[in-house]
Write a protein that holds these residues in place. Structure first.
Motif, mmCIF file in Angstrom:
data_model
loop_
_atom_site.group_PDB
_atom_site.id
_atom_site.type_symbol
_atom_site.label_atom_id
_atom_site.label_comp_id
_atom_site.label_asym_id
_atom_site.label_seq_id
_atom_site.Cartn_x
_atom_site.Cartn_y
_atom_site.Cartn_z
ATOM 1 N N GLY A 107 -1.233 -10.992 -13.236
ATOM 2 C CA GLY A 107 0.082 -10.517 -13.316
ATOM 3 C C GLY A 107 -0.410 -8.697 -13.725
ATOM 4 N N THR A 108 -0.176 -8.090 -12.249
ATOM 5 C CA THR A 108 0.049 -6.858 -11.592
ATOM 6 C C THR A 108 1.342 -5.736 -12.464
ATOM 7 O OG1 THR A 108 0.254 -6.814 -9.786
ATOM 8 C CG2 THR A 108 -1.669 -7.477 -9.953
ATOM 9 N N VAL A 109 0.962 -4.498 -12.407
ATOM 10 C CA VAL A 109 2.204 -3.582 -12.590
ATOM 11 C C VAL A 109 2.618 -3.387 -10.967
ATOM 12 C CG1 VAL A 109 2.834 -0.909 -13.428
ATOM 13 C CG2 VAL A 109 0.774 -2.080 -14.191
ATOM 14 N N ARG A 110 4.090 -3.425 -10.817
ATOM 15 C CA ARG A 110 4.554 -2.849 -9.774
ATOM 16 C C ARG A 110 5.289 -1.150 -9.056
ATOM 17 N NH1 ARG A 110 7.877 -7.142 -11.966
ATOM 18 N NH2 ARG A 110 9.785 -6.410 -12.114
ATOM 19 N N ASN A 111 5.963 -1.267 -8.602
ATOM 20 C CA ASN A 111 5.875 0.054 -7.719
ATOM 21 C C ASN A 111 7.638 0.120 -8.395
ATOM 22 O OD1 ASN A 111 7.116 -1.327 -6.131
ATOM 23 N ND2 ASN A 111 5.492 0.169 -4.562
ATOM 24 N N HIS A 112 8.304 -1.153 -8.877
ATOM 25 C CA HIS A 112 9.671 -0.519 -8.820
ATOM 26 C C HIS A 112 9.923 -1.886 -9.427
ATOM 27 C CE1 HIS A 112 8.687 -4.201 -6.089
ATOM 28 N NE2 HIS A 112 10.007 -4.871 -6.461
ATOM 29 N N ASP A 113 11.853 -2.126 -9.991
ATOM 30 C CA ASP A 113 11.973 -2.930 -11.139
ATOM 31 C C ASP A 113 13.422 -3.014 -11.227
ATOM 32 O OD1 ASP A 113 11.878 -5.473 -12.601
ATOM 33 O OD2 ASP A 113 12.314 -4.273 -14.202
ATOM 34 N N VAL A 125 9.454 2.769 -10.422
ATOM 35 C CA VAL A 125 7.949 3.181 -11.457
ATOM 36 C C VAL A 125 7.830 3.598 -10.910
ATOM 37 C CG1 VAL A 125 7.288 2.100 -12.976
ATOM 38 C CG2 VAL A 125 9.195 0.729 -12.091
ATOM 39 N N GLU A 126 7.389 4.940 -12.143
ATOM 40 C CA GLU A 126 6.754 5.996 -12.045
ATOM 41 C C GLU A 126 5.566 6.239 -13.299
ATOM 42 O OE1 GLU A 126 6.756 8.854 -10.246
ATOM 43 O OE2 GLU A 126 7.965 7.802 -8.762
ATOM 44 N N GLU A 127 5.312 5.166 -14.524
ATOM 45 C CA GLU A 127 5.210 5.195 -15.466
ATOM 46 C C GLU A 127 5.341 3.476 -15.759
ATOM 47 O OE1 GLU A 127 3.720 8.521 -18.559
ATOM 48 O OE2 GLU A 127 5.475 9.331 -16.521
ATOM 49 N N LEU A 128 4.049 3.321 -16.824
ATOM 50 C CA LEU A 128 4.477 1.908 -17.539
ATOM 51 C C LEU A 128 3.721 1.637 -18.702
ATOM 52 C CD1 LEU A 128 5.474 -1.341 -16.234
ATOM 53 C CD2 LEU A 128 3.267 -0.725 -17.430
ATOM 54 N N GLY A 147 -0.278 -1.111 -9.714
ATOM 55 C CA GLY A 147 -2.013 -1.890 -9.150
ATOM 56 C C GLY A 147 -2.507 -1.862 -9.969
ATOM 57 N N ASP A 148 -2.366 -1.541 -11.412
ATOM 58 C CA ASP A 148 -3.549 -2.040 -13.057
ATOM 59 C C ASP A 148 -2.922 -3.894 -13.152
ATOM 60 O OD1 ASP A 148 -5.129 0.311 -12.861
ATOM 61 O OD2 ASP A 148 -3.741 1.212 -15.047
ATOM 62 N N PHE A 172 11.038 5.633 -15.369
ATOM 63 C CA PHE A 172 11.629 5.447 -13.354
ATOM 64 C C PHE A 172 11.922 6.901 -12.686
ATOM 65 C CE2 PHE A 172 13.738 1.755 -15.273
ATOM 66 C CZ PHE A 172 12.421 1.195 -14.883
ATOM 67 N N SER A 173 11.409 6.765 -11.855
ATOM 68 C CA SER A 173 11.903 8.119 -10.913
ATOM 69 C C SER A 173 12.579 8.846 -10.599
ATOM 70 C CB SER A 173 11.194 8.338 -9.547
ATOM 71 O OG SER A 173 12.256 7.323 -8.326
ATOM 72 N N ASP A 174 14.031 8.526 -11.069
ATOM 73 C CA ASP A 174 15.371 8.934 -11.621
ATOM 74 C C ASP A 174 15.530 9.894 -12.975
ATOM 75 O OD1 ASP A 174 15.622 6.881 -12.927
ATOM 76 O OD2 ASP A 174 17.297 6.020 -11.962
ATOM 77 N N GLY A 175 14.559 9.068 -13.512
ATOM 78 C CA GLY A 175 13.890 10.115 -14.984
ATOM 79 C C GLY A 175 14.685 8.770 -16.146
#
Length: 153
Positions: free
Chosen positions: A49-55, A60-63, A103-104, A142-145
């Motif tokens: 399972g990898t960290v994806r760039n959206h949800d 997604v900016e940070e997780l 990607g992590d 998320f990128s929208d804050g």
């Protein structure tokens, strides 16, 4: 002549749980794969399972992952349940906590069984049950804050 089911290699191993862990450092596919090596296993299934760039339609900016102190014990309980249901020769599961980037690796699980079908089924049950039963929570920004917490239980 004995049937194949009578061979000891067709049965579950005595102590199939080889690796269970919660880690605050990078996960290793090689470590997990090596942990489930077994000469009697004809099939090994590995899930990453990898960290994806959206949800949910948002970027997604940070997780970050956090867990309850009982999380590792709960992982072992889930693993024992899977090992009791399938002829598991070896099983491993590690989950990351802390801040991760896109990607992590967030989770790596693997199961080896005498045959591929059993390995696929056991691996799927292992990751599904870990996600639903182990107290590990994901905090997404998320990128929208906006942000959201997603929990296993």
């Amino acid at each position: 002549m004995a049937t194949t089911n009578d061979h000891p290699g067709e049965q579950a191993a005595q102590d199939p749980i080889k690796l269970i862990g919660i880690r605050d450092s990078a996960l290793s596919l090689d470590e997990v794969f090596r942990a489930v090596g077994d000469d009697a296993a004809g099939g090994t299934a590995l899930f990453v399972g990898t960290v994806r760039n959206h949800d949910g339609g948002a970027d997604v900016e940070e997780l970050g992952y956090s867990c309850h102190p009982s999380a590792e014990a709960e992982m072992r309980r889930v693993a024992e349940k899977v090992a009791a249901e399938f002829p598991v020769r070896a099983l491993a599961a590690v989950h990351r906590v802390g801040d991760l980037r896109v990607g992590d690796l967030a989770v790596v699980v693997a199961v080896s069984c005498p045959h591929r079908g059993e390995a696929f089924e056991a691996c799927r049950k292992l990751i599904d049950d870990l996600k639903h039963e182990v107290p590990i929570w994901k905090h997404q920004k998320f990128s929208d804050g906006t942000e959201e917490w997603v929990g296993a239980c």
